[in-house]
Design a protein around this motif. Structure first.
Motif, PDB file in Angstrom:
ATOM      1  N   GLY A  92       0.812  -1.209   0.000  1.00  0.00           N
ATOM      2  CA  GLY A  92       0.000   0.000   0.000  1.00  0.00           C
ATOM      3  C   GLY A  92       0.842   1.253   0.000  1.00  0.00           C
ATOM      4  N   THR A  93       1.925   1.225   0.766  1.00  0.00           N
ATOM      5  CA  THR A  93       2.847   2.373   0.786  1.00  0.00           C
ATOM      6  C   THR A  93       3.422   2.622  -0.598  1.00  0.00           C
ATOM      7  N   ILE A  94       3.862   1.561  -1.258  1.00  0.00           N
ATOM      8  CA  ILE A  94       4.448   1.700  -2.595  1.00  0.00           C
ATOM      9  C   ILE A  94       3.415   2.220  -3.585  1.00  0.00           C
ATOM     10  N   GLY A  95       2.201   1.660  -3.526  1.00  0.00           N
ATOM     11  CA  GLY A  95       1.147   2.072  -4.451  1.00  0.00           C
ATOM     12  C   GLY A  95       0.773   3.536  -4.288  1.00  0.00           C
ATOM     13  N   VAL A  96       0.562   3.963  -3.037  1.00  0.00           N
ATOM     14  CA  VAL A  96       0.169   5.354  -2.785  1.00  0.00           C
ATOM     15  C   VAL A  96       1.305   6.310  -3.139  1.00  0.00           C
ATOM     16  N   THR A  97       2.532   5.955  -2.760  1.00  0.00           N
ATOM     17  CA  THR A  97       3.684   6.800  -3.070  1.00  0.00           C
ATOM     18  C   THR A  97       3.820   7.005  -4.575  1.00  0.00           C
ATOM     19  N   THR A  98       3.652   5.926  -5.316  1.00  0.00           N
ATOM     20  CA  THR A  98       3.753   6.006  -6.776  1.00  0.00           C
ATOM     21  C   THR A  98       2.674   6.919  -7.353  1.00  0.00           C
ATOM     22  N   ALA A  99       1.445   6.761  -6.869  1.00  0.00           N
ATOM     23  CA  ALA A  99       0.341   7.570  -7.391  1.00  0.00           C
ATOM     24  C   ALA A  99       0.486   9.045  -7.020  1.00  0.00           C
ATOM     25  N   ILE A 100       1.067   9.331  -5.852  1.00  0.00           N
ATOM     26  CA  ILE A 100       1.311  10.735  -5.493  1.00  0.00           C
ATOM     27  C   ILE A 100       2.271  11.361  -6.496  1.00  0.00           C
ATOM     28  N   GLN A 101       3.340  10.645  -6.798  1.00  0.00           N
ATOM     29  CA  GLN A 101       4.324  11.177  -7.730  1.00  0.00           C
ATOM     30  C   GLN A 101       3.772  11.284  -9.145  1.00  0.00           C
ATOM     31  N   GLU A 102       3.023  10.280  -9.573  1.00  0.00           N
ATOM     32  CA  GLU A 102       2.559  10.231 -10.960  1.00  0.00           C
ATOM     33  C   GLU A 102       1.401  11.188 -11.237  1.00  0.00           C
ATOM     34  N   SER A 103       0.450  11.275 -10.315  1.00  0.00           N
ATOM     35  CA  SER A 103      -0.783  12.024 -10.610  1.00  0.00           C
ATOM     36  C   SER A 103      -1.270  12.898  -9.469  1.00  0.00           C
ATOM     37  N   PRO A 171      13.322   7.998 -11.299  1.00  0.00           N
ATOM     38  CA  PRO A 171      12.841   7.190 -10.177  1.00  0.00           C
ATOM     39  C   PRO A 171      13.146   7.781  -8.811  1.00  0.00           C
ATOM     40  N   GLU A 172      14.208   8.612  -8.714  1.00  0.00           N
ATOM     41  CA  GLU A 172      14.567   9.185  -7.416  1.00  0.00           C
ATOM     42  C   GLU A 172      13.471  10.086  -6.862  1.00  0.00           C
ATOM     43  N   ALA A 173      12.578  10.597  -7.720  1.00  0.00           N
ATOM     44  CA  ALA A 173      11.522  11.505  -7.273  1.00  0.00           C
ATOM     45  C   ALA A 173      10.507  10.804  -6.371  1.00  0.00           C
ATOM     46  N   TYR A 174      10.378   9.485  -6.496  1.00  0.00           N
ATOM     47  CA  TYR A 174       9.400   8.764  -5.690  1.00  0.00           C
ATOM     48  C   TYR A 174       9.743   8.808  -4.212  1.00  0.00           C
ATOM     49  N   ALA A 175      11.028   8.839  -3.896  1.00  0.00           N
ATOM     50  CA  ALA A 175      11.454   8.847  -2.494  1.00  0.00           C
ATOM     51  C   ALA A 175      10.941  10.079  -1.760  1.00  0.00           C
ATOM     52  N   ASP A 176      10.684  11.166  -2.475  1.00  0.00           N
ATOM     53  CA  ASP A 176      10.202  12.400  -1.845  1.00  0.00           C
ATOM     54  C   ASP A 176       8.830  12.227  -1.203  1.00  0.00           C
ATOM     55  N   HIS A 177       8.080  11.226  -1.660  1.00  0.00           N
ATOM     56  CA  HIS A 177       6.700  11.059  -1.177  1.00  0.00           C
ATOM     57  C   HIS A 177       6.505   9.796  -0.350  1.00  0.00           C
ATOM     58  N   GLU A 178       7.597   9.113  -0.024  1.00  0.00           N
ATOM     59  CA  GLU A 178       7.461   7.844   0.702  1.00  0.00           C
ATOM     60  C   GLU A 178       6.859   8.034   2.085  1.00  0.00           C
ATOM     61  N   GLN A 179       7.202   9.119   2.777  1.00  0.00           N
ATOM     62  CA  GLN A 179       6.647   9.358   4.109  1.00  0.00           C
ATOM     63  C   GLN A 179       5.129   9.546   4.036  1.00  0.00           C
ATOM     64  N   GLU A 180       4.662  10.294   3.046  1.00  0.00           N
ATOM     65  CA  GLU A 180       3.213  10.462   2.866  1.00  0.00           C
ATOM     66  C   GLU A 180       2.556   9.118   2.583  1.00  0.00           C
ATOM     67  N   GLY A 181       3.198   8.325   1.738  1.00  0.00           N
ATOM     68  CA  GLY A 181       2.662   7.001   1.423  1.00  0.00           C
ATOM     69  C   GLY A 181       2.546   6.127   2.653  1.00  0.00           C
TER      70      GLY A 181
END
Length: 297
Positions: A92-103, A171-181
């Motif tokens: 769930g963390t990975i999915g949400v983090t990815t969606a924050i970055q993408e959209s 791909p490094e941009a995803y790490a910026d949103h991992e805490q939110e995820g």
């Protein structure tokens, strides 16, 4: 004829000039002050409107994530489907983090080249048709289909996972949103209780218990019992009850939900501070049960 000294002439010439400078100085000060006041007004109005407009929050370990109702609903879909598939909270963390970055957790009908949807998946890359990818449940399942095929995804850095699943150029941009995820996955999975709330306008028309039950099964794999404008859902344990309850709060705007009760705690729809907290339930239920109340016409 009296003679005027050079100093007197200079003083006479400078006095009007000094007055002009003072006037100009005061005008500058007045303009700057007016600008500050106007900026403060705009900032205050924006803050007030942001505070008053529909918002959802998820809080755990002293960190709060604030989203629009649409964004929180999409986050709940992503976390819920991970749970339905029996995946750990990390998914769930990975999915949400990815969606924050993408959209930014929005179901976009556009994107880079032919990218669309929550995860900005591309029909030309075999993810599905445009219509399919604009179905948040379909696109989320397709994301997890790809994720679970990666060996070691459970412990892999999110930047590496993003590169393998999303084929991202950055791909490094995803790490910026991992805490939110993590915050969203933790709360929407029920590991932190009484942690997801929404301040919402009054429901427009009657709520939709039938749509809720359909979505409950498709996203969480659970069933409920309907009685008029109320749905009751049972869970195996208190954590899953809280996952269902907080998922329900995330869907409140979309489905016309006015109250959610989990055990002895209750969230009630509203526009003020009361809706930003869970309170003692007036009519408590079992700790493993959830009661969802919908607006009437």
């Amino acid at each position: 004829m009296p003679r005027t000294s050079r100093a007197a002439i200079t003083l006479a010439e400078e006095q009007p000039r000094t007055r002009r400078h003072r006037v100009v100085g005061w005008l500058v000060v007045a303009v700057v002050a007016a600008g500050v006041v106007f900026a403060a007004y705009l900032g205050g109005r924006h803050l007030y409107q942001s505070f008053q407009s529909p918002r959802c929050q998820a809080t755990t370990a002293g960190t709060t994530v604030t989203l629009t109702p649409e964004q929180m609903s999409n986050a709940a879909t992503i976390v819920g489907i991970a749970s339905k598939r029996g995946l750990p909270a990390r998914a769930g963390t990975i999915g949400v983090t990815t969606a924050i970055q993408e959209s930014k957790l929005r179901n976009l009908e556009y994107g880079d080249r032919d990218s669309v949807g929550l995860f900005q998946q591309r029909p030309s890359q075999g993810w599905g048709t445009v219509d399919q990818l604009l179905d948040t449940e379909y696109s989320t399942n397709r994301f997890y289909d790809a994720l679970v095929k990666i060996d070691g995804w459970q412990t892999m850095e999110i930047t590496k996972i993003a590169q393998k699943v999303q084929r991202s150029a950055a791909p490094e941009a995803y790490a910026d949103h991992e805490q939110e995820g993590r915050v969203l996955a933790d709360t929407l999975s029920g590991y932190t209780t009484a942690a997801v709330t929404c301040t919402l306008d009054p429901a427009k028309g009657a709520g939709d218990p039938a749509a809720y039950l359909t979505m409950l099964t498709r996203e969480l794999g659970r069933t409920g019992t309907r009685s008029g404008h109320t749905v009751t859902v049972g869970a195996q344990d208190a954590r899953r009850a809280w996952a269902t309850g907080q998922w329900s709060v995330a869907k409140a705007e979309e489905l016309g939900i006015t109250a959610v009760t989990v055990g002895d705690r209750e969230w009630r729809r509203g526009e003020g501070s009361s809706a930003r907290s869970w309170h003692a339930a007036k009519d408590p239920i079992k700790a493993t049960s959830v009661r969802v109340t919908f607006a009437t016409a």
